[in-house]
Write a protein that holds these residues in place. Structure first.
Motif, mmCIF file in Angstrom:
data_model
loop_
_atom_site.group_PDB
_atom_site.id
_atom_site.type_symbol
_atom_site.label_atom_id
_atom_site.label_comp_id
_atom_site.label_asym_id
_atom_site.label_seq_id
_atom_site.Cartn_x
_atom_site.Cartn_y
_atom_site.Cartn_z
ATOM 1 N N ASP A 141 -25.539 45.340 -15.100
ATOM 2 C CA ASP A 141 -26.196 45.126 -13.799
ATOM 3 C C ASP A 141 -27.555 45.814 -13.738
ATOM 4 O OD1 ASP A 141 -23.976 43.708 -13.157
ATOM 5 O OD2 ASP A 141 -23.187 45.130 -11.675
ATOM 6 N N LYS A 142 -27.637 47.014 -14.302
ATOM 7 C CA LYS A 142 -28.892 47.776 -14.252
ATOM 8 C C LYS A 142 -30.002 47.045 -15.005
ATOM 9 C CE LYS A 142 -29.513 51.348 -16.897
ATOM 10 N NZ LYS A 142 -29.430 52.690 -17.514
ATOM 11 N N TYR A 143 -29.675 46.515 -16.196
ATOM 12 C CA TYR A 143 -30.687 45.830 -16.992
ATOM 13 C C TYR A 143 -31.136 44.526 -16.333
ATOM 14 C CZ TYR A 143 -29.500 49.118 -20.715
ATOM 15 O OH TYR A 143 -29.301 50.249 -21.455
ATOM 16 N N ILE A 144 -30.174 43.788 -15.771
ATOM 17 C CA ILE A 144 -30.542 42.540 -15.101
ATOM 18 C C ILE A 144 -31.409 42.819 -13.870
ATOM 19 C CG2 ILE A 144 -29.673 40.510 -13.880
ATOM 20 C CD1 ILE A 144 -29.253 40.371 -16.866
ATOM 21 N N GLN A 145 -31.032 43.826 -13.091
ATOM 22 C CA GLN A 145 -31.830 44.187 -11.909
ATOM 23 C C GLN A 145 -33.233 44.632 -12.310
ATOM 24 O OE1 GLN A 145 -31.232 43.635 -8.888
ATOM 25 N NE2 GLN A 145 -29.029 43.186 -8.871
ATOM 26 N N MET A 146 -33.338 45.281 -13.470
ATOM 27 C CA MET A 146 -34.652 45.704 -13.958
ATOM 28 C C MET A 146 -35.531 44.494 -14.257
ATOM 29 S SD MET A 146 -35.560 48.060 -17.293
ATOM 30 C CE MET A 146 -34.460 49.358 -16.710
ATOM 31 N N ILE A 147 -34.921 43.465 -14.873
ATOM 32 C CA ILE A 147 -35.678 42.239 -15.156
ATOM 33 C C ILE A 147 -36.139 41.589 -13.865
ATOM 34 C CG2 ILE A 147 -35.521 39.904 -16.114
ATOM 35 C CD1 ILE A 147 -33.531 41.006 -18.161
ATOM 36 N N ILE A 148 -35.236 41.494 -12.889
ATOM 37 C CA ILE A 148 -35.578 40.868 -11.604
ATOM 38 C C ILE A 148 -36.677 41.656 -10.903
ATOM 39 C CG2 ILE A 148 -34.707 40.298 -9.311
ATOM 40 C CD1 ILE A 148 -31.972 39.742 -10.622
ATOM 41 N N ARG A 149 -36.556 43.000 -10.910
ATOM 42 C CA ARG A 149 -37.550 43.832 -10.226
ATOM 43 C C ARG A 149 -38.938 43.679 -10.840
ATOM 44 N NH1 ARG A 149 -35.128 48.058 -10.846
ATOM 45 N NH2 ARG A 149 -36.273 49.100 -12.515
ATOM 46 N N HIS A 150 -38.991 43.702 -12.164
ATOM 47 C CA HIS A 150 -40.301 43.570 -12.817
ATOM 48 C C HIS A 150 -40.853 42.158 -12.679
ATOM 49 C CE1 HIS A 150 -40.639 47.577 -14.389
ATOM 50 N NE2 HIS A 150 -39.472 47.506 -15.011
ATOM 51 N N THR A 151 -39.985 41.172 -12.601
ATOM 52 C CA THR A 151 -40.454 39.812 -12.350
ATOM 53 C C THR A 151 -41.117 39.721 -10.980
ATOM 54 O OG1 THR A 151 -38.664 38.904 -13.708
ATOM 55 C CG2 THR A 151 -39.767 37.379 -12.220
ATOM 56 N N ASP A 152 -40.503 40.376 -9.991
ATOM 57 C CA ASP A 152 -41.098 40.396 -8.644
ATOM 58 C C ASP A 152 -42.442 41.130 -8.659
ATOM 59 O OD1 ASP A 152 -39.004 38.991 -7.560
ATOM 60 O OD2 ASP A 152 -37.883 40.786 -6.963
ATOM 61 N N ASP A 153 -42.543 42.224 -9.445
ATOM 62 C CA ASP A 153 -43.816 42.951 -9.555
ATOM 63 C C ASP A 153 -44.898 42.049 -10.126
ATOM 64 O OD1 ASP A 153 -42.714 45.248 -8.546
ATOM 65 O OD2 ASP A 153 -42.313 46.158 -10.503
ATOM 66 N N ILE A 154 -44.527 41.276 -11.148
ATOM 67 C CA ILE A 154 -45.508 40.373 -11.765
ATOM 68 C C ILE A 154 -45.942 39.305 -10.768
ATOM 69 C CG2 ILE A 154 -45.881 38.683 -13.601
ATOM 70 C CD1 ILE A 154 -43.917 40.301 -15.322
ATOM 71 N N LYS A 155 -45.008 38.817 -9.955
ATOM 72 C CA LYS A 155 -45.356 37.820 -8.932
ATOM 73 C C LYS A 155 -46.402 38.381 -7.969
ATOM 74 C CE LYS A 155 -41.086 35.068 -8.733
ATOM 75 N NZ LYS A 155 -39.923 34.678 -7.901
#
Length: 396
Positions: A204-218
């Motif tokens: 869960d931590k790794y997936i949430q990290m991907i989602i969070r950084h994707t939002d940062d890039i957006k």
């Protein structure tokens, strides 16, 4: 590599040459190699001294020549087309220059024209020298000088903004497309496999990290797009004080742990501006100050905003007790894509500077001796009035 570098910078021509042997070392696909051999020797000599030399062979294209450092007799020539709006701006500037010289010549022959017409009794009384026709011509002369200076400055700003806008559009286009499938795939992985893996917490931590950084890039892509589409200001008359004070008060409600001060000796300041863009300046400046205080981990953050009207200039100053600007970046902190934050786009101060310049102003950054930063925005009211009138006239 040269093709990739040229495409990223929106260059349609780039050539690397060894001048003594007239050997083309590298060139982009659409480069015209013969353009190198037509460069006059005196321009090559200027390039040898380390100067970046403009090659004026085509009014529709900007070409620059530079000698590469630490390379024996190796030169780089780059070229890109000039936007039609800039060419039109140059034509207007040249027209203003022609009018300037016409007025200058007319001043010297004003009295002699009547003499040529046969009026040999003409006299210019000393008490009248600053009135009537001389005064009208002098006023027109001064206006034309200011117009030429302003148009030249605007031309430089327009050229720089055009270059950065091209880069911003390309970056936004290349990054934006894969973001949505990455975000959706991450969410589906989380829903489908979260309960099937051995270490659910780590998964869960790794997936949430991907989602969070994707939002940062957006968010960064959105800033790129906003920078590329930054519109020209829509000027209107207003009172500057409540505009700035309302922004300060709103930030105060959001950040209760920071002490906000607002200082001015004026009760009312008439101003010509695009209120939306002035709001954008103040929000960005205060957000930067808040983030700087957070990085400094100060016991009590303090941000002071002051406004001062003196003669034909308005000065807005924002000070904080944060970490200040890095000494090695302060001189170029307002350039696009310069940032000290890991999740920053480097466009905040660049956008502020562009808006300030569009309002006939200047932006200055400095560090305080006692710690923290001080940002000063200064507007020239006389130039701002002329610029707003000129913009309104062009729209008509």
């Amino acid at each position: 590599m040269l093709n990739a570098e040229a495409e990223m910078r929106s260059l349609d021509e780039a050539i690397v040459l060894h001048k003594p042997t007239n050997t083309i070392i590298a060139n982009t696909t659409l480069s015209f190699a013969l353009s190198f051999f037509s460069i006059p020797d005196y321009l090559m000599q200027r390039a040898n001294t380390g100067e970046i030399v403009e090659i004026k062979t085509d009014p529709a294209k900007l070409k620059m020549l530079v000698k590469l450092k630490d390379c024996n007799d190796i030169y780089l020539l780059v070229g890109r087309p000039i936007d039609d709006k800039i060419i039109d701006h140059i034509a207007k500037t040249n027209g203003a220059a022609a009018e300037y010289y016409r007025l200058k010549n007319h001043i010297s022959v004003l009295a002699t024209e009547k003499i040529k017409a046969g009026d040999l009794t003409i006299q210019v009384p000393e008490s009248e020298v600053n009135k009537d026709e001389i005064n009208v011509l002098s006023s027109a002369f001064n206006r034309m000088v200011k117009q030429i200076e302003r148009q030249q400055r605007d031309l430089m700003i327009a050229q720089r903004a055009l270059a950065w806008s091209d880069v911003a559009r390309k970056v936004a286009h290349e990054i934006k497309n894969p973001l949505t499938p990455i975000h959706l795939a991450s969410e589906r992985l989380l829903r489908k496999f979260s309960n099937q893996v051995e270490d659910k917490g780590e998964f869960d931590k790794y997936i949430q990290m991907i989602i969070r950084h994707t939002d940062d890039i957006k968010k960064i892509v959105l800033e790129f797009v906003n920078f590329a589409r930054l519109p020209a200001p829509v000027f209107a008359n207003c009172d500057l004080l409540p505009i700035v004070k309302n922004i300060v008060d709103s930030r105060k409600l959001i950040n209760e742990k920071i002490l906000y001060n607002f200082a001015t000796t004026d009760e009312h300041i008439d101003f010509i501006c695009d209120t939306t863009q002035i709001n954008q300046i103040m929000v960005n400046l205060l957000k930067n100050a808040e983030e700087s205080i957070k990085m400094a981990r100060a016991q009590r953050g303090i941000i002071t905003t002051s406004i001062n009207l003196q003669d034909d200039h308005i000065t807005i100053t924002v000070t904080d007790n944060g970490v200040g600007f890095p000494s090695n970046l302060i001189s170029k902190a307002t350039e696009a894509y310069i940032t000290t934050r890991s999740n920053g786009s480097g466009l905040g101060l660049a956008i502020i500077k562009k808006i300030v310049q569009d309002h006939a102003g200047t932006l200055d950054l400095a560090n305080r001796i006692e710690g923290g930063a001080i940002v000063t925005v200064t507007f020239n009211l006389e130039e701002l009035k002329l610029k707003s009138l000129e913009l309104t006239s062009n729209k008509r």
